[in-house]
Design an enzyme around this catalytic site. Structure first.
Site, PDB file in Angstrom:
ATOM      1  N   GLU A   1      -6.218  -2.053  -2.069  1.00 11.58           N
ATOM      2  CA  GLU A   1      -4.818  -2.426  -2.295  1.00 11.58           C
ATOM      3  C   GLU A   1      -4.218  -1.505  -3.353  1.00 11.58           C
ATOM      4  O   GLU A   1      -4.911  -1.038  -4.264  1.00 11.58           O
ATOM      5  CB  GLU A   1      -4.739  -3.894  -2.755  1.00 11.58           C
ATOM      6  CG  GLU A   1      -3.325  -4.335  -3.094  1.00 11.58           C
ATOM      7  CD  GLU A   1      -3.146  -5.858  -3.225  1.00 11.58           C
ATOM      8  OE1 GLU A   1      -4.137  -6.593  -3.048  1.00 11.58           O
ATOM      9  OE2 GLU A   1      -2.011  -6.282  -3.492  1.00 11.58           O
TER      10      GLU A   1
ATOM     11  N   ASN B   1      -0.995  -8.784  -1.952  1.00  7.83           N
ATOM     12  CA  ASN B   1       0.337  -9.158  -2.431  1.00  7.83           C
ATOM     13  C   ASN B   1       1.285  -7.955  -2.414  1.00  7.83           C
ATOM     14  O   ASN B   1       2.481  -8.104  -2.191  1.00  7.83           O
ATOM     15  CB  ASN B   1       0.239  -9.718  -3.856  1.00  7.83           C
ATOM     16  CG  ASN B   1      -0.560 -11.007  -3.913  1.00  7.83           C
ATOM     17  OD1 ASN B   1      -0.752 -11.679  -2.901  1.00  7.83           O
ATOM     18  ND2 ASN B   1      -1.039 -11.368  -5.098  1.00  7.83           N
TER      19      ASN B   1
ATOM     20  N   ASN C   1       0.737 -10.910   4.490  1.00  7.71           N
ATOM     21  CA  ASN C   1      -0.350 -11.357   3.620  1.00  7.71           C
ATOM     22  C   ASN C   1       0.037 -12.637   2.894  1.00  7.71           C
ATOM     23  O   ASN C   1       1.120 -12.706   2.300  1.00  7.71           O
ATOM     24  CB  ASN C   1      -0.646 -10.278   2.571  1.00  7.71           C
ATOM     25  CG  ASN C   1      -1.692 -10.728   1.559  1.00  7.71           C
ATOM     26  OD1 ASN C   1      -2.875 -10.869   1.891  1.00  7.71           O
ATOM     27  ND2 ASN C   1      -1.266 -10.980   0.325  1.00  7.71           N
ATOM     28  N   GLU C   2      -0.810 -13.633   2.949  1.00  8.63           N
ATOM     29  CA  GLU C   2      -0.660 -14.873   2.162  1.00  8.63           C
ATOM     30  C   GLU C   2       0.795 -15.360   2.102  1.00  8.63           C
ATOM     31  O   GLU C   2       1.320 -15.643   1.022  1.00  8.63           O
ATOM     32  CB  GLU C   2      -1.222 -14.681   0.743  1.00  8.63           C
ATOM     33  CG  GLU C   2      -2.710 -14.439   0.723  1.00  8.63           C
ATOM     34  CD  GLU C   2      -3.343 -14.505  -0.664  1.00  8.63           C
ATOM     35  OE1 GLU C   2      -2.615 -14.501  -1.670  1.00  8.63           O
ATOM     36  OE2 GLU C   2      -4.590 -14.575  -0.728  1.00  8.63           O
TER      37      GLU C   2
ATOM     38  N   TYR D   1     -11.809 -17.085  -2.967  1.00  4.13           N
ATOM     39  CA  TYR D   1     -12.389 -16.512  -4.184  1.00  4.13           C
ATOM     40  C   TYR D   1     -13.109 -17.636  -4.908  1.00  4.13           C
ATOM     41  O   TYR D   1     -12.476 -18.636  -5.256  1.00  4.13           O
ATOM     42  CB  TYR D   1     -11.294 -15.920  -5.078  1.00  4.13           C
ATOM     43  CG  TYR D   1     -10.617 -14.715  -4.453  1.00  4.13           C
ATOM     44  CD1 TYR D   1     -11.249 -13.477  -4.466  1.00  4.13           C
ATOM     45  CD2 TYR D   1      -9.373 -14.823  -3.840  1.00  4.13           C
ATOM     46  CE1 TYR D   1     -10.643 -12.355  -3.889  1.00  4.13           C
ATOM     47  CE2 TYR D   1      -8.758 -13.708  -3.259  1.00  4.13           C
ATOM     48  CZ  TYR D   1      -9.404 -12.487  -3.291  1.00  4.13           C
ATOM     49  OH  TYR D   1      -8.806 -11.378  -2.716  1.00  4.13           O
TER      50      TYR D   1
ATOM     51  N   GLU E   1     -10.137 -11.649   2.947  1.00  6.75           N
ATOM     52  CA  GLU E   1     -10.332 -11.541   1.492  1.00  6.75           C
ATOM     53  C   GLU E   1     -11.397 -12.554   1.087  1.00  6.75           C
ATOM     54  O   GLU E   1     -11.212 -13.760   1.307  1.00  6.75           O
ATOM     55  CB  GLU E   1      -9.041 -11.828   0.712  1.00  6.75           C
ATOM     56  CG  GLU E   1      -8.010 -10.733   0.823  1.00  6.75           C
ATOM     57  CD  GLU E   1      -6.800 -10.938  -0.079  1.00  6.75           C
ATOM     58  OE1 GLU E   1      -6.961 -11.525  -1.173  1.00  6.75           O
ATOM     59  OE2 GLU E   1      -5.712 -10.515   0.329  1.00  6.75           O
TER      60      GLU E   1
ATOM     61  N   GLN F   1     -12.249  -6.511  -3.662  1.00  9.06           N
ATOM     62  CA  GLN F   1     -11.779  -5.335  -2.959  1.00  9.06           C
ATOM     63  C   GLN F   1     -12.875  -4.273  -3.012  1.00  9.06           C
ATOM     64  O   GLN F   1     -14.029  -4.668  -3.129  1.00  9.06           O
ATOM     65  CB  GLN F   1     -10.474  -4.880  -3.588  1.00  9.06           C
ATOM     66  CG  GLN F   1      -9.396  -5.984  -3.474  1.00  9.06           C
ATOM     67  CD  GLN F   1      -7.970  -5.538  -3.783  1.00  9.06           C
ATOM     68  OE1 GLN F   1      -7.684  -4.371  -4.010  1.00  9.06           O
ATOM     69  NE2 GLN F   1      -7.041  -6.486  -3.807  1.00  9.06           N
TER      70      GLN F   1
HETATM   71  O1  AHR Z   1      -7.240  -9.388  -3.864  1.00 11.28           O
HETATM   72  C1  AHR Z   1      -6.344  -9.694  -4.888  1.00 11.28           C
HETATM   73  C2  AHR Z   1      -5.176 -10.531  -4.396  1.00 11.28           C
HETATM   74  O2  AHR Z   1      -5.634 -11.815  -4.056  1.00 11.28           O
HETATM   75  C3  AHR Z   1      -4.478 -10.055  -3.151  1.00 11.28           C
HETATM   76  O3  AHR Z   1      -3.495  -9.110  -3.425  1.00 11.28           O
HETATM   77  C4  AHR Z   1      -3.882 -11.296  -2.603  1.00 11.28           C
HETATM   78  O4  AHR Z   1      -3.741 -11.271  -1.217  1.00 11.28           O
HETATM   79  C5  AHR Z   1      -4.787 -12.407  -3.105  1.00 11.28           C
HETATM   80  O5  AHR Z   1      -4.079 -13.428  -3.692  1.00 11.28           O
END
Ligand code: AHR
Length: 515
Positions: free
Chosen positions: A27, A72, A172-173, A244, A292, A351
């Site tokens: 990213e 993001n 994305n999101e 995450y 992700e 990432q």
């Molecule tokens: O990977 C970091 C961020 O986490 C990404 O930009 C977003 O998609 C997620 O919230």
């Protein structure tokens, strides 16, 4: 601990791993691109500015597909800013990470980097501040051979052949309030449907992933997937998932148990996708793109903190230092993905470099492997094949996992996490059976007895272990191999049976050759 038994058979498989299961993510964020993969002037950089020391580590890590440019970031991105003569590219404020984006690196450079790394590109389009028109134009620029303004523009920019990008993410999101122009499920579903339709009219060979929830803890989780898929079902192949894991409470047993929530999340999204199919009496199966996933909690930031920094270029943000216990949770996530190979057909470790990453660099300095590098490399290099259904009889433990801002409360109860988490992958071509095994007990060795039916006589090809008495130990620039796999000496095989002792808090990979 009492004996933990595992039974499996060559004939009983969950599914085959798709090569795209072993992807990662780049990213425009912090030092992921600038000072990460791209650093003109670095002593190892080639003429294009690609750091060769990083590329070497990427090849060792072996990701198969790479998501770009966000995250993001993509929700405010003009793809046109990143193509054409570099000197003419605009500098812009990036509102995702409150940074200045120089646009020195863009889509064409990304494609070149992927080719150099032998990795399939995965592109995301901006469905935040932009929409279907920008998305279809980007597909035309990238994938149309020639003879139109946009395809000829690509050729004029120096890329004569179409990029042939097959996998595209529809934003994305888009459910997240932190996103530029976040949307309701209906708003996003409509836009994604229309964008998808046009993108496929331009190139019918592409595959599309609609945005699922940003995480299982979102209050709209479930309803979001249902509504989005009702809109997009006919035009997409995938729905995305993000997770995450954290260790906020410092309770390592709960942290390691939280991996099982990823299994729940996958099962739930499969159920919702299949319910949408059932309502339409459709045989089509929407697959999952877990685009992700990682451990991330130490370097989370809010905009207020970022604003104070004054719009820096490539600031050192989200540089999460990973320790031994992170590598264990991370390994558990690899096992979850493998055990859902029938439905999770793409996944991206978020990432790749510097930003919540397996590879760290110093700008103008060296590059090294974080602890999580090792389980990923094992997962990607030895996870290809048919994942077998394993019947596991292991003692369990209960845990309470903190996931702040959950929809119901901040905690998840995990009543029965087996100490052993395991996946078994049979690669017929290579003639191997590989076991990925996590011992989640922090203080007891795990005596493992495994019976693999239908394979005849097994032999140990290699056995590796990642473990350390200090669960907080990390790899650093000055001690880059503090945590590295060592040989696991406790494996014994006889016929189709295997015995091993797995150290407390250990990640283990046992590769067997088949006669
Ligand atoms: O990977 C970091 C961020 O986490 C990404 O930009 C977003 O998609 C997620 O919230």
């Amino acid at each position: 601990m009492r004996n933990v038994t595992v039974r499996l058979h060559r004939d009983f498989a969950i599914g085959a791993t798709d090569p795209r299961l072993f992807g990662a993510f780049l990213e425009h964020l912090g030092r992921c691109i600038y000072g990460g993969i791209f650093e003109p002037g670095h002593r190892t950089a080639d003429a294009r500015g690609f750091r060769q020391d990083v590329l070497e580590l990427v090849r060792e890590l072996a990701p198969t597909i790479m998501r770009y440019p966000g995250g993001n970031f993509v929700s405010g991105y003009n793809w046109e800013d990143g193509v054409g003569p570099v000197a003419e590219r605009p500098r812009r404020l990036d509102l995702a990470w409150m940074s200045t984006e120089t646009n020195e690196f863009g889509t064409n450079e990304f494609i070149d980097w992927c080719r150099a790394a032998n990795i399939e590109p995965m592109l995301a389009v901006n469905l935040g501040t932009r929409g279907g028109d920008a998305a279809r134009n980007m597909v035309e620029y990238c994938n149309h051979p020639a003879g139109t303004a946009l395809s000829d523009l690509r050729r004029k920019h120096g890329w004569d052949k179409p990029h042939g990008v097959k996998f595209w993410c529809l934003g994305n999101e888009m459910d997240g309030p932190w996103q530029m122009e976040a949307k309701t499920a209906h708003e996003y579903g409509r836009i994604a449907h229309e964008a998808a339709k046009m993108m496929k009219w331009i190139d019918p060979s592409i595959e599309l992933a609609a945005c699922g929830s940003s995480g299982r803890r979102m209050a709209t989780f479930g309803a979001w997937e249902d509504t989005v898929l009702q809109h997009t079902f006919d035009h997409v192949e995938y729905i995305s998932l993000h997770t995450y894991l954290n260790n906020y409470d410092g309770g390592t047993p709960a942290f390691l148990a939280s991996v099982d929530l990823m299994d729940n999340f996958i099962d739930e999204v499969v159920a919702i996708a299949d319910a949408v199919a059932a309502r339409r009496r459709s045989q089509k199966r929407i697959m999952l793109s877990f685009d992700e996933w990682n451990v991330w909690y130490r370097t989370r930031r809010n905009r207020a903190a970022r604003v104070k920094e004054g719009w820096p270029v490539a600031p050192p943000i989200l540089e999460e230092p990973y320790n031994m216990e992170d590598a264990l949770a991370f390994g558990g996530m690899c096992i979850s993905l493998l055990n859902h190979a029938d439905r999770v057909k793409a996944a991206c470790l978020a990432q790749l470099v510097n930003v919540i990453a397996p590879i760290m660099t110093e700008t103008d300095g060296p590059a090294w492997r974080q602890t999580i590098f090792h389980p990923f490399a094992h997962f990607s290099r030895m996870g290809r094949g048919r994942v077998l259904r394993a019947e596991i009889d292991s003692p369990t433990y209960s845990a309470r996992y903190n996931d702040p801002q959950g929809p119901i409360n901040d905690y998840y109860e995990i009543p029965a996490a087996p100490y052993l988490k395991l996946a078994a992958v049979h690669d017929d071509r290579a003639g191997t059976l590989t076991l990925f095994a996590l011992n989640r007990s922090l203080d007891e060795a795990l005596p493992l007895s495994l019976e693999a039916g239908g394979f005849g006589t097994l032999a140990v090809k290699q056995a590796l272990q990642l473990a350390d008495a200090d669960l907080k130990a990390m790899n650093t620039k000055d001690d880059p191999d503090r945590i590295a796999p060592k040989s696991l000496a406790t494996v014994r095989v006889q016929g189709g049976k295997l015995e091993a002792t797995l150290s407390p808090a250990s990640w283990n990979v046992i590769q067997l050759s088949l006669n």
